[in-house]
Design a protein around this motif. Structure first.
Motif, PDB file in Angstrom:
ATOM      1  N   LEU A   1       0.813  -1.209   0.000  1.00  0.00           N
ATOM      2  CA  LEU A   1       0.000   0.000   0.000  1.00  0.00           C
ATOM      3  C   LEU A   1       0.850   1.265   0.000  1.00  0.00           C
ATOM      4  O   LEU A   1       0.506   2.254  -0.657  1.00  0.00           O
ATOM      5  N   SER A   2       1.960   1.248   0.734  1.00  0.00           N
ATOM      6  CA  SER A   2       2.826   2.424   0.787  1.00  0.00           C
ATOM      7  C   SER A   2       4.228   2.016   1.238  1.00  0.00           C
ATOM      8  O   SER A   2       4.407   0.975   1.861  1.00  0.00           O
ATOM      9  N   ALA A   3       5.190   2.878   0.929  1.00  0.00           N
ATOM     10  CA  ALA A   3       6.573   2.701   1.378  1.00  0.00           C
ATOM     11  C   ALA A   3       7.155   4.093   1.550  1.00  0.00           C
ATOM     12  O   ALA A   3       7.429   4.783   0.560  1.00  0.00           O
ATOM     13  N   GLU A   4       7.323   4.511   2.798  1.00  0.00           N
ATOM     14  CA  GLU A   4       7.681   5.894   3.089  1.00  0.00           C
ATOM     15  C   GLU A   4       9.015   5.994   3.819  1.00  0.00           C
ATOM     16  O   GLU A   4       9.177   5.442   4.907  1.00  0.00           O
ATOM     17  N   PRO A   5       9.995   6.714   3.245  1.00  0.00           N
ATOM     18  CA  PRO A   5      11.249   6.962   3.964  1.00  0.00           C
ATOM     19  C   PRO A   5      11.086   8.165   4.893  1.00  0.00           C
ATOM     20  O   PRO A   5      10.180   8.990   4.713  1.00  0.00           O
ATOM     21  N   LYS A   6      11.987   8.281   5.865  1.00  0.00           N
ATOM     22  CA  LYS A   6      11.990   9.461   6.727  1.00  0.00           C
ATOM     23  C   LYS A   6      12.789  10.593   6.084  1.00  0.00           C
ATOM     24  O   LYS A   6      12.449  11.757   6.233  1.00  0.00           O
ATOM     25  N   ASP A   7      13.855  10.224   5.381  1.00  0.00           N
ATOM     26  CA  ASP A   7      14.728  11.210   4.749  1.00  0.00           C
ATOM     27  C   ASP A   7      14.194  11.565   3.366  1.00  0.00           C
ATOM     28  O   ASP A   7      13.994  10.688   2.526  1.00  0.00           O
ATOM     29  N   LYS A   8      13.986  12.844   3.122  1.00  0.00           N
ATOM     30  CA  LYS A   8      13.426  13.285   1.837  1.00  0.00           C
ATOM     31  C   LYS A   8      14.401  13.087   0.675  1.00  0.00           C
ATOM     32  O   LYS A   8      14.006  13.175  -0.496  1.00  0.00           O
ATOM     33  N   ASN A   9      15.680  12.832   0.990  1.00  0.00           N
ATOM     34  CA  ASN A   9      16.668  12.607  -0.063  1.00  0.00           C
ATOM     35  C   ASN A   9      16.751  11.143  -0.483  1.00  0.00           C
ATOM     36  O   ASN A   9      17.615  10.782  -1.290  1.00  0.00           O
ATOM     37  N   ILE A  10      15.888  10.328   0.062  1.00  0.00           N
ATOM     38  CA  ILE A  10      15.766   8.935  -0.371  1.00  0.00           C
ATOM     39  C   ILE A  10      14.424   8.788  -1.088  1.00  0.00           C
ATOM     40  O   ILE A  10      13.378   9.102  -0.533  1.00  0.00           O
ATOM     41  N   LYS A  11      14.475   8.312  -2.307  1.00  0.00           N
ATOM     42  CA  LYS A  11      13.264   8.169  -3.127  1.00  0.00           C
ATOM     43  C   LYS A  11      12.853   6.704  -3.176  1.00  0.00           C
ATOM     44  O   LYS A  11      13.678   5.824  -3.421  1.00  0.00           O
ATOM     45  N   VAL A  12      11.558   6.454  -2.920  1.00  0.00           N
ATOM     46  CA  VAL A  12      11.032   5.091  -2.924  1.00  0.00           C
ATOM     47  C   VAL A  12       9.877   5.009  -3.917  1.00  0.00           C
ATOM     48  O   VAL A  12       8.957   5.824  -3.877  1.00  0.00           O
ATOM     49  N   GLU A  13       9.941   4.030  -4.811  1.00  0.00           N
ATOM     50  CA  GLU A  13       8.877   3.818  -5.798  1.00  0.00           C
ATOM     51  C   GLU A  13       8.314   2.409  -5.656  1.00  0.00           C
ATOM     52  O   GLU A  13       9.037   1.472  -5.301  1.00  0.00           O
ATOM     53  N   ILE A  14       7.026   2.274  -5.941  1.00  0.00           N
ATOM     54  CA  ILE A  14       6.337   0.982  -5.881  1.00  0.00           C
ATOM     55  C   ILE A  14       5.795   0.647  -7.264  1.00  0.00           C
ATOM     56  O   ILE A  14       5.196   1.490  -7.929  1.00  0.00           O
ATOM     57  N   ASN A  15       6.020  -0.593  -7.663  1.00  0.00           N
ATOM     58  CA  ASN A  15       5.451  -1.069  -8.932  1.00  0.00           C
ATOM     59  C   ASN A  15       4.906  -2.474  -8.682  1.00  0.00           C
ATOM     60  O   ASN A  15       5.666  -3.408  -8.434  1.00  0.00           O
TER      61      ASN A  15
ATOM     62  N   LYS B   1       8.898  -9.577 -11.463  1.00  0.00           N
ATOM     63  CA  LYS B   1       7.618  -9.241 -10.843  1.00  0.00           C
ATOM     64  C   LYS B   1       7.690  -9.158  -9.324  1.00  0.00           C
ATOM     65  O   LYS B   1       6.833  -8.549  -8.684  1.00  0.00           O
ATOM     66  N   ASP B   2       8.734  -9.775  -8.745  1.00  0.00           N
ATOM     67  CA  ASP B   2       8.872  -9.728  -7.287  1.00  0.00           C
ATOM     68  C   ASP B   2       9.604  -8.468  -6.815  1.00  0.00           C
ATOM     69  O   ASP B   2       9.503  -8.101  -5.636  1.00  0.00           O
ATOM     70  N   ASN B   3      10.345  -7.806  -7.713  1.00  0.00           N
ATOM     71  CA  ASN B   3      11.040  -6.559  -7.352  1.00  0.00           C
ATOM     72  C   ASN B   3      10.044  -5.403  -7.363  1.00  0.00           C
ATOM     73  O   ASN B   3       9.976  -4.626  -8.313  1.00  0.00           O
ATOM     74  N   ARG B   4       9.291  -5.274  -6.285  1.00  0.00           N
ATOM     75  CA  ARG B   4       8.200  -4.296  -6.278  1.00  0.00           C
ATOM     76  C   ARG B   4       8.573  -2.956  -5.659  1.00  0.00           C
ATOM     77  O   ARG B   4       7.793  -2.006  -5.722  1.00  0.00           O
ATOM     78  N   ILE B   5       9.738  -2.870  -5.049  1.00  0.00           N
ATOM     79  CA  ILE B   5      10.154  -1.617  -4.414  1.00  0.00           C
ATOM     80  C   ILE B   5      11.502  -1.195  -4.986  1.00  0.00           C
ATOM     81  O   ILE B   5      12.448  -1.975  -5.023  1.00  0.00           O
ATOM     82  N   LYS B   6      11.584   0.049  -5.433  1.00  0.00           N
ATOM     83  CA  LYS B   6      12.810   0.625  -5.969  1.00  0.00           C
ATOM     84  C   LYS B   6      13.251   1.765  -5.048  1.00  0.00           C
ATOM     85  O   LYS B   6      12.469   2.675  -4.759  1.00  0.00           O
ATOM     86  N   ILE B   7      14.494   1.717  -4.600  1.00  0.00           N
ATOM     87  CA  ILE B   7      15.016   2.717  -3.672  1.00  0.00           C
ATOM     88  C   ILE B   7      16.231   3.379  -4.298  1.00  0.00           C
ATOM     89  O   ILE B   7      17.151   2.699  -4.762  1.00  0.00           O
ATOM     90  N   SER B   8      16.244   4.696  -4.324  1.00  0.00           N
ATOM     91  CA  SER B   8      17.382   5.436  -4.865  1.00  0.00           C
ATOM     92  C   SER B   8      17.729   6.603  -3.942  1.00  0.00           C
ATOM     93  O   SER B   8      16.873   7.122  -3.224  1.00  0.00           O
TER      94      SER B   8
ATOM     95  N   PHE C   1      24.922   8.217   5.993  1.00  0.00           N
ATOM     96  CA  PHE C   1      23.482   8.401   6.190  1.00  0.00           C
ATOM     97  C   PHE C   1      22.865   7.063   6.598  1.00  0.00           C
ATOM     98  O   PHE C   1      23.407   5.989   6.356  1.00  0.00           O
ATOM     99  N   ARG C   2      21.727   7.169   7.228  1.00  0.00           N
ATOM    100  CA  ARG C   2      20.990   5.988   7.688  1.00  0.00           C
ATOM    101  C   ARG C   2      19.510   6.350   7.750  1.00  0.00           C
ATOM    102  O   ARG C   2      19.154   7.443   8.186  1.00  0.00           O
ATOM    103  N   ASP C   3      18.661   5.435   7.314  1.00  0.00           N
ATOM    104  CA  ASP C   3      17.225   5.720   7.320  1.00  0.00           C
ATOM    105  C   ASP C   3      16.434   4.417   7.424  1.00  0.00           C
ATOM    106  O   ASP C   3      16.976   3.322   7.174  1.00  0.00           O
ATOM    107  N   VAL C   4      15.159   4.542   7.780  1.00  0.00           N
ATOM    108  CA  VAL C   4      14.246   3.407   7.850  1.00  0.00           C
ATOM    109  C   VAL C   4      13.033   3.711   6.985  1.00  0.00           C
ATOM    110  O   VAL C   4      12.416   4.771   7.119  1.00  0.00           O
ATOM    111  N   ILE C   5      12.734   2.797   6.083  1.00  0.00           N
ATOM    112  CA  ILE C   5      11.565   2.936   5.206  1.00  0.00           C
ATOM    113  C   ILE C   5      10.431   2.096   5.779  1.00  0.00           C
ATOM    114  O   ILE C   5      10.578   0.881   5.973  1.00  0.00           O
ATOM    115  N   ALA C   6       9.311   2.732   6.063  1.00  0.00           N
ATOM    116  CA  ALA C   6       8.146   2.049   6.623  1.00  0.00           C
ATOM    117  C   ALA C   6       7.245   1.565   5.489  1.00  0.00           C
ATOM    118  O   ALA C   6       6.750   2.371   4.688  1.00  0.00           O
TER     119      ALA C   6
END
Length: 281
Positions: A91-105, A113-120, A130-135
């Protein structure tokens, strides 16, 4: 947990054990040590094993971007695994740091088809570690909330090693010297203008290895240091606009003198005092 503290001769008891599997699947085993008052068998080793079936999990859930230059945009992918992966929606994938981009497909990235989350990591990420947690939230009936931990280091014009250090346990007046190395990331050049310690008990010295490209900062503790514990930062000032100030954390603890206890026939036994050094934050 044992069913009873004492078991009579010829009797039997039960030991109940709970295996916490975490997010990992596959074969796993643990060992339980049972202590008894039987002089012939004071300890008994019990081994439990299981084949863990995963309903839903993310792989990997720890992502190390490593070290990369500021103008690079590193990308990592996270797969959905488990028996319920095809029937579960992210449903969602949200980082705390705005300089980390998270996409869902939901159809997957890179023809998987299993690679549903892209993090850059975006170019605006500051130089340094840097260190962050994506919820991550899903519509799964039990695994609704999952986390992805990401970390790495953006390398600017100046590469620093180590980023922190420990003097360890040391005797008064015999603390080891530590060295921090700063190198230019070609084609950049820089100068170290000064280096200072936030703790006055630590002396620092700048050494020029190669003007404009490599320097060393040597740190040592004063011989008259009279405290038990030490913590502080080395603050390095440079002429580089991107990294004008670099901070290196350090810590250490004095090795306490050995305690002497009486031994047989007037001799003595030395027992080292035990202390602990807190981990680097």
């Amino acid at each position: 947990m044992a069913s009873a503290k004492e078991i009579p001769p010829g009797g039997e008891g039960k030991i109940e054990a709970t295996l916490r599997t975490g997010a990992r699947g596959g074969k796993t085993s643990k060992t339980i040590t049972v202590t008894t008052n039987d002089p012939a068998q004071k300890t008994i080793q019990l081994k439990i094993s299981a084949e863990v079936q995963i309903a839903l999990a993310l792989e990997p859930y720890l992502i190390n971007f490593g070290r990369f230059k500021k103008d690079e945009i590193p990308v990592r992918y996270v797969s959905v695994i488990g028996d319920d992966k095809d029937s579960t929606k992210i449903l969602s994938a949200e980082p705390k740091d705005k300089n980390i981009k998270v996409e869902i497909n939901h159809k997957g990235f890179e023809n998987n088809k299993d690679n549903r989350i892209k993090i850059s990591v975006l170019p605006n990420m500051k130089v340094g570690q840097f260190r962050d947690v994506i919820a991550v939230t899903t519509d799964h009936k039990t695994s609704k909330n999952l986390n992805i931990s990401v970390f790495g280091e953006v390398v600017g014009d100046i590469m620093v090693s180590p980023r922190s250090f420990s003097f360890g346990y040391f005797e008064r007046g015999k603390a080891p010297e530590k060295i921090v190395t700063l190198k230019a990331n070609p084609p950049a050049t820089f100068k170290v203008l000064k280096a200072e310690s936030t703790a006055p008990e630590v002396l620092v010295e700048k050494v020029t290895v190669k003007e404009g490209s490599e320097y060393q900062i040597k740190a040592r503790i004063k011989d008259d240091f009279d405290k038990d514990f030490l913590r502080g930062n080395i603050v390095i000032t440079t002429d580089n606009t991107e990294q004008p100030t670099i901070e290196i954390m350090y810590f250490g603890r004095v090795q306490k003198a050995q305690a002497t206890t009486p031994g047989p026939q007037g001799t003595s036994i030395s027992v080292p005092a035990m202390t602990s050094v807190p981990p680097s934050p």
